[in-house]
Scaffold this motif. Sequence first.
Motif, PDB file in Angstrom:
ATOM      1  N   CYS A 261       0.830  -1.208   0.000  1.00  0.00           N
ATOM      2  CA  CYS A 261       0.000   0.000   0.000  1.00  0.00           C
ATOM      3  C   CYS A 261       0.864   1.258   0.000  1.00  0.00           C
ATOM      4  CB  CYS A 261      -0.934  -0.002   1.205  1.00  0.00           C
ATOM      5  SG  CYS A 261      -2.229  -1.252   1.151  1.00  0.00           S
ATOM      6  N   TRP A 262       1.944   1.212   0.760  1.00  0.00           N
ATOM      7  CA  TRP A 262       2.862   2.360   0.783  1.00  0.00           C
ATOM      8  C   TRP A 262       3.472   2.580  -0.592  1.00  0.00           C
ATOM      9  CZ3 TRP A 262       8.227   1.941  -0.027  1.00  0.00           C
ATOM     10  CH2 TRP A 262       8.961   3.117   0.184  1.00  0.00           C
ATOM     11  N   ARG A 263       3.962   1.517  -1.206  1.00  0.00           N
ATOM     12  CA  ARG A 263       4.616   1.672  -2.495  1.00  0.00           C
ATOM     13  C   ARG A 263       3.627   2.113  -3.570  1.00  0.00           C
ATOM     14  NH1 ARG A 263       9.252  -2.001  -5.442  1.00  0.00           N
ATOM     15  NH2 ARG A 263       9.359  -0.702  -7.308  1.00  0.00           N
ATOM     16  N   ALA A 264       2.377   1.634  -3.494  1.00  0.00           N
ATOM     17  CA  ALA A 264       1.367   2.023  -4.475  1.00  0.00           C
ATOM     18  C   ALA A 264       1.049   3.513  -4.398  1.00  0.00           C
ATOM     19  CB  ALA A 264       0.098   1.202  -4.272  1.00  0.00           C
ATOM     20  N   ALA A 265       1.309   4.134  -3.239  1.00  0.00           N
ATOM     21  CA  ALA A 265       1.035   5.556  -3.070  1.00  0.00           C
ATOM     22  C   ALA A 265       2.205   6.428  -3.501  1.00  0.00           C
ATOM     23  CB  ALA A 265       0.683   5.842  -1.608  1.00  0.00           C
ATOM     24  N   LEU A 266       3.304   5.828  -3.931  1.00  0.00           N
ATOM     25  CA  LEU A 266       4.495   6.569  -4.359  1.00  0.00           C
ATOM     26  C   LEU A 266       4.568   6.646  -5.878  1.00  0.00           C
ATOM     27  CD1 LEU A 266       7.324   4.945  -2.176  1.00  0.00           C
ATOM     28  CD2 LEU A 266       6.015   6.996  -1.644  1.00  0.00           C
ATOM     29  N   PRO A 267       5.246   7.667  -6.409  1.00  0.00           N
ATOM     30  CA  PRO A 267       5.610   7.616  -7.825  1.00  0.00           C
ATOM     31  C   PRO A 267       6.443   6.364  -8.081  1.00  0.00           C
ATOM     32  CG  PRO A 267       6.036   9.799  -6.905  1.00  0.00           C
ATOM     33  CD  PRO A 267       5.711   8.906  -5.755  1.00  0.00           C
ATOM     34  N   MET A 268       6.252   5.730  -9.233  1.00  0.00           N
ATOM     35  CA  MET A 268       6.911   4.447  -9.495  1.00  0.00           C
ATOM     36  C   MET A 268       8.432   4.545  -9.397  1.00  0.00           C
ATOM     37  SD  MET A 268       6.507   1.906 -12.786  1.00  0.00           S
ATOM     38  CE  MET A 268       4.764   1.737 -12.465  1.00  0.00           C
ATOM     39  N   ALA A 269       8.995   5.615  -9.921  1.00  0.00           N
ATOM     40  CA  ALA A 269      10.454   5.750  -9.908  1.00  0.00           C
ATOM     41  C   ALA A 269      10.988   5.825  -8.477  1.00  0.00           C
ATOM     42  CB  ALA A 269      10.878   6.987 -10.700  1.00  0.00           C
ATOM     43  N   LEU A 270      10.273   6.529  -7.593  1.00  0.00           N
ATOM     44  CA  LEU A 270      10.711   6.633  -6.210  1.00  0.00           C
ATOM     45  C   LEU A 270      10.601   5.283  -5.515  1.00  0.00           C
ATOM     46  CD1 LEU A 270      11.670   8.322  -3.805  1.00  0.00           C
ATOM     47  CD2 LEU A 270       9.276   8.932  -3.358  1.00  0.00           C
ATOM     48  N   GLY A 271       9.511   4.561  -5.760  1.00  0.00           N
ATOM     49  CA  GLY A 271       9.356   3.233  -5.171  1.00  0.00           C
ATOM     50  C   GLY A 271      10.456   2.290  -5.605  1.00  0.00           C
ATOM     51  N   ASP A 272      10.817   2.353  -6.885  1.00  0.00           N
ATOM     52  CA  ASP A 272      11.888   1.497  -7.398  1.00  0.00           C
ATOM     53  C   ASP A 272      13.226   1.854  -6.749  1.00  0.00           C
ATOM     54  OD1 ASP A 272      10.087   0.219  -9.023  1.00  0.00           O
ATOM     55  OD2 ASP A 272      10.655   1.291 -10.851  1.00  0.00           O
ATOM     56  N   ALA A 273      13.464   3.153  -6.559  1.00  0.00           N
ATOM     57  CA  ALA A 273      14.739   3.594  -5.981  1.00  0.00           C
ATOM     58  C   ALA A 273      14.872   3.175  -4.520  1.00  0.00           C
ATOM     59  CB  ALA A 273      14.866   5.109  -6.107  1.00  0.00           C
ATOM     60  N   LEU A 274      13.751   3.150  -3.795  1.00  0.00           N
ATOM     61  CA  LEU A 274      13.790   2.836  -2.369  1.00  0.00           C
ATOM     62  C   LEU A 274      13.738   1.339  -2.079  1.00  0.00           C
ATOM     63  CD1 LEU A 274      11.346   5.595  -1.070  1.00  0.00           C
ATOM     64  CD2 LEU A 274      13.810   5.526  -0.713  1.00  0.00           C
ATOM     65  N   SER A 275      13.237   0.562  -3.026  1.00  0.00           N
ATOM     66  CA  SER A 275      12.966  -0.858  -2.794  1.00  0.00           C
ATOM     67  C   SER A 275      14.150  -1.652  -2.248  1.00  0.00           C
ATOM     68  CB  SER A 275      12.446  -1.507  -4.083  1.00  0.00           C
ATOM     69  OG  SER A 275      12.169  -2.865  -3.876  1.00  0.00           O
ATOM     70  N   PRO A 276      15.377  -1.509  -2.774  1.00  0.00           N
ATOM     71  CA  PRO A 276      16.486  -2.346  -2.277  1.00  0.00           C
ATOM     72  C   PRO A 276      16.846  -2.115  -0.820  1.00  0.00           C
ATOM     73  CG  PRO A 276      17.042  -1.284  -4.378  1.00  0.00           C
ATOM     74  CD  PRO A 276      15.804  -0.639  -3.874  1.00  0.00           C
ATOM     75  N   TYR A 277      16.376  -1.008  -0.240  1.00  0.00           N
ATOM     76  CA  TYR A 277      16.790  -0.642   1.118  1.00  0.00           C
ATOM     77  C   TYR A 277      15.771  -1.044   2.186  1.00  0.00           C
ATOM     78  CZ  TYR A 277      19.961   2.170  -1.647  1.00  0.00           C
ATOM     79  OH  TYR A 277      20.910   2.567  -2.570  1.00  0.00           O
ATOM     80  N   LEU A 278      14.598  -1.512   1.777  1.00  0.00           N
ATOM     81  CA  LEU A 278      13.517  -1.710   2.735  1.00  0.00           C
ATOM     82  C   LEU A 278      13.837  -2.799   3.758  1.00  0.00           C
ATOM     83  CD1 LEU A 278      10.376  -1.280   0.451  1.00  0.00           C
ATOM     84  CD2 LEU A 278      11.630   0.446   1.772  1.00  0.00           C
TER      85      LEU A 278
END
Length: 351
Positions: A261-278
């Motif tokens: 739900c959090w990632r769906a509320a983000l711009p796709m590029a930002l979600g992709d950039a943050l994903s490896p760190y979660l």
Amino acid sequence: MTQLSDQIPALHAALTKMQGFQDISLDSLIPMPTSGLAHDHVILSGRDLLLRVPRQSQMRLDAERNLRYQAACFQRMEASGHTPKFHGYLSPSKTVPMGALIVEHIHGTALSAPNDLPAAAKALAAIHTLPLPERTERPPLIDQTDPMAETLTEVQGQAAFLPQAELDADSLRMIREELRAAEQDIASLPKAPVALISFDAHPGNFLVKDDGTAILVDLEKGRYGGAGFDLAHATLYTSTTWDVATYSEPSRDEIAHFYHCWRAALPMALGDALSPYLMPMRRLMWLWSITWCAKWRVESAKQIRAAKHQVQDTEDWSAENTSARLIDHVRGRVDLYLSPEIIERVRQDWS
């Protein structure tokens, strides 16, 4: 400890010196039950406002800087639509040693997991996607250029209390294993993207309004850092079981849905950039929490500090600074979280 009710006359006298509050009556100040280690709260009846009265600074700041820091947190996050509005503050003085913030009084119910976790995810996404100011405009908030490495440094500072915390040998071994693993995470990843974050997003710090909107009400630790820390803090066992009012043990699938739900509320590029760190940030946020528990176990045995408006560091975890009932609750949580059974359970999140 000084009872909040004893402070009401001094708070009222300070408040009546502020523009717009000269006519407020003493009986309009209604103390709320104490629920946290760092603040008391006083309702300003008829105004839809609340006084946040610090008992200490968790940021190790003096009284004035502590208020300015917290004010900046509220002001920076207000544009998200998911935090209380800021209305000013009472400066520290001899009669009100730590001062007080004046913020919007949010009317809502305690967050109920797992049903309200998607609303909390949307609230955090709204904060994380706020435009970043220029670096020169980010003070007084902490501004991390390398969120994982700099947070590990904080963790290591708290880990200095581990030898004094009377830990079970297995607990100490596992915590040290996780510290080494966090170091490896940091070495294997580039610097994480930076966002405005709460750094204190555990479920007890949310209220849910009648329309389902989640409001994050405790903002004193805000910083520019890694968004994954907030997601972890909202869903780790050491967070979801901390507060009696919001106690829950979400399943792995329910936590995954929160992240979705959090990632769906983000711009796709930002979600992709943050994903490896979660996931690495999930481990590191747990390490921050568990080393804080060790620190609290040691520091809570010390005597309360006096004359806080005159010192440079008002951090004070003394048990004398809080009601016995709340201290008993915190001690029970700390003992549980430092137990080898719970440490082993939590670390399965990433192992």
